[in-house]
Design an enzyme around this catalytic site. Structure first.
Site, PDB file in Angstrom:
ATOM      1  N   GLU A   1       0.839  -1.208   0.000  1.00  0.00           N
ATOM      2  CA  GLU A   1       0.000   0.000   0.000  1.00  0.00           C
ATOM      3  C   GLU A   1       0.869   1.251   0.000  1.00  0.00           C
ATOM      4  O   GLU A   1       0.552   2.244  -0.681  1.00  0.00           O
ATOM      5  CB  GLU A   1      -0.940  -0.024   1.206  1.00  0.00           C
ATOM      6  CG  GLU A   1      -1.985  -1.123   1.105  1.00  0.00           C
ATOM      7  CD  GLU A   1      -2.968  -1.118   2.251  1.00  0.00           C
ATOM      8  OE1 GLU A   1      -2.663  -0.516   3.296  1.00  0.00           O
ATOM      9  OE2 GLU A   1      -4.037  -1.712   2.103  1.00  0.00           O
TER      10      GLU A   1
ATOM     11  N   GLU B   1      -3.210 -10.445   3.416  1.00  0.00           N
ATOM     12  CA  GLU B   1      -3.855 -10.301   4.725  1.00  0.00           C
ATOM     13  C   GLU B   1      -5.066 -11.215   4.922  1.00  0.00           C
ATOM     14  O   GLU B   1      -5.347 -11.662   6.037  1.00  0.00           O
ATOM     15  CB  GLU B   1      -4.316  -8.852   4.955  1.00  0.00           C
ATOM     16  CG  GLU B   1      -3.230  -7.813   4.924  1.00  0.00           C
ATOM     17  CD  GLU B   1      -3.085  -7.164   3.566  1.00  0.00           C
ATOM     18  OE1 GLU B   1      -2.979  -5.933   3.508  1.00  0.00           O
ATOM     19  OE2 GLU B   1      -3.092  -7.898   2.559  1.00  0.00           O
TER      20      GLU B   1
END
Length: 216
Positions: free
Chosen positions: A115, A135
């Site tokens: 990110e 994740e």
């Protein structure tokens, strides 16, 4: 990293500054200290007229493995809300920086580390790099959902719902990175790109970035 060594290094260059995530023993996992140091460094670089371009790199074997899950978890949902809000703000500080930011990616760029790379304007990756947001396999979801705006909905859904990683060449093919270079040429490739960006007048670069971000 040894005791007392800073979690973020600043390397001055002809074109600006290279910020180096410096927790190599943790594959540069983002701790609260590192997150805050990076946010402060971005603000400092933004205010420094000598800095025309910012690069973000990682020390050791990886760019960044994501957020440091070994830090103590908040005891309540409201506590998590505050932590995640600060994480999002830190990522968006990179995204909204009026100066061009380049991610210099090698090794792994995972989860919050990816990110961070996606929040940069451009991503130069080394051959052999692995990128992804795994994740979901560990009961979580992305903190800052940037991927759909970078590579589109369908490929994002494939990557985020499976947690699969992609290699540097595939990342370039789907638009997750701008270019892939041999690892020994990574820093030089970023230097060359940053030098080109530094030639654009800041009073042209900043509003162009504002327009691009608003369009996104």
């Amino acid at each position: 990293m040894t005791a007392g060594e800073p979690v973020l290094l600043r390397e001055q260059t002809d074109w600006g500054v290279r910020l180096v995530l410096n927790r190599p023993s943790k594959l540069n996992a983002i701790s609260a200290e590192l997150r805050d140091a990076l946010t402060e460094a971005i603000a400092d670089a933004t205010a420094d007229e000598r800095v025309r371009v910012i690069a973000i790199a990682g020390a050791g074997r990886a760019f960044c493995s994501g957020y440091d899950l070994s830090e103590s978890a908040p005891p309540t949902a409201w506590g998590w809300r505050d932590v995640l809000a600060r994480d999002v703000e830190a990522t968006l500080a990179v995204w909204s920086c009026p100066k061009p930011v380049i991610a210099q990616v090698h090794g792994y760029a995972l989860a919050g580390g990816l990110e961070l790379a996606m929040a940069c304007d451009l991503v130069v990756a080394a051959e052999g790099a692995q990128l992804g947001e795994p994740e979901i396999r560990f009961g979580s979801a992305p903190v800052t959902l940037l991927m759909p705006f970078v590579i589109g909905q369908k490929k994002t859904r494939e990557l985020l719902l499976t947690g699969d990683l992609v290699g540097a060449e595939e990342a370039e093919r789907i638009g997750l990175v701008n270019r892939v270079v041999p690892v020994e040429r990574l820093a030089a490739a970023v230097d060359a790109l940053a030098d080109r960006l530094a030639r654009v007048p800041p009073d042209v670069m900043a509003p162009t970035k504002v327009m691009l971000n608003r369009a996104m």
